[in-house]
Scaffold this motif. Sequence first.
Motif, PDB file in Angstrom:
ATOM      1  N   VAL A 192       0.749  -1.186   0.296  1.00 20.51           N
ATOM      2  CA  VAL A 192      -0.151  -0.264  -0.129  1.00 20.51           C
ATOM      3  C   VAL A 192       1.109   1.572   0.150  1.00 20.51           C
ATOM      4  O   VAL A 192       0.616   1.762  -0.922  1.00 20.51           O
ATOM      5  CB  VAL A 192      -0.938  -0.401   1.325  1.00 20.51           C
ATOM      6  N   PRO A 197      -3.957  -1.064  -3.953  1.00 27.89           N
ATOM      7  CA  PRO A 197      -4.993  -1.784  -3.928  1.00 27.89           C
ATOM      8  C   PRO A 197      -4.166  -2.366  -2.292  1.00 27.89           C
ATOM      9  O   PRO A 197      -3.646  -3.440  -2.796  1.00 27.89           O
ATOM     10  CB  PRO A 197      -5.178  -2.026  -4.038  1.00 27.89           C
ATOM     11  N   THR A 200      -5.092  -5.633  -3.097  1.00 27.80           N
ATOM     12  CA  THR A 200      -4.535  -6.245  -4.398  1.00 27.80           C
ATOM     13  C   THR A 200      -2.914  -6.624  -3.383  1.00 27.80           C
ATOM     14  O   THR A 200      -3.026  -8.442  -4.323  1.00 27.80           O
ATOM     15  CB  THR A 200      -3.984  -5.355  -5.722  1.00 27.80           C
TER      16      THR A 200
END
Length: 274
Positions: A192, A197, A200
């Motif tokens: 992150v 994201p 993900t």
Amino acid sequence: MANRVTFIGAGNMAGAIIGGMIESGFGADSITATSRHDAGLAPLRERLGIHTTTDNVAAVAEADVVILAVKPQVMRQVCEDLHDAIQARRPLVISVAAGLSAETLERWLGGDLPLVRCMPNTPSLVGAGASGLYANARVDEARRHLATELMEAVGLVEWVDDESLLEAVTAVSGSAPAYFFLMFEAMEAAGVEQGLPADTARRLAMQTAFGAAKMAMASDESPAQLKRNVMSPGGTTERAIEHLEQAGLRTILAEAMNACATRAGEMATELDKN
């Protein structure tokens, strides 16, 4: 006749083992699970078709194998309540409770019993467990094989000849899923920070761990060699591994596992006094 197996306790681990047994061909009609309240038994009875009861003593009276799957804090009372029934039947006793020694369990149950201690881990709930087993001197080869068969229903089984090694098993596999969950957490946060994201980054980290474990288990090469296979000279992986080594990852893991094993020994002493 098939071995009749009684589970004293019907929590998540018992449910996982029962489900694995049935999936591997063990007859549901030969399995009984107990709990203090029928509400906890109904889902297992309806989903798996096993026998259930709130009467521990009655369930043990016909059992060839008794699996103790209650919390360590209530184990003494459960064992003492079962003392007469266990001594009359003398089944193979398997404990999946952490921290309670074979000697302690035998004493509470009246002694002179074939007893196996099992240290499973939480991935057993999805059929991917790793369990360390220890048998006392009264467990013969047939019963040892039976214990192996039952626990292989939820994953890998490894036997240890010295009961104290179950503390090391706790450090290597029993508590270890949490080590990997911490790593997933840290990798997600780092991903992150680098712009991915969160979902993900999480999926990529988890799938990579799954793939690495599957690859390692299928390979004849050592983890050290598999690591080297991924590292190109001067490349990205080499840079990351160098940083982890310099940061003391090996020492951190060793110290954490030593702390885990030490605590396992402390718990055994504490529980024996209760």
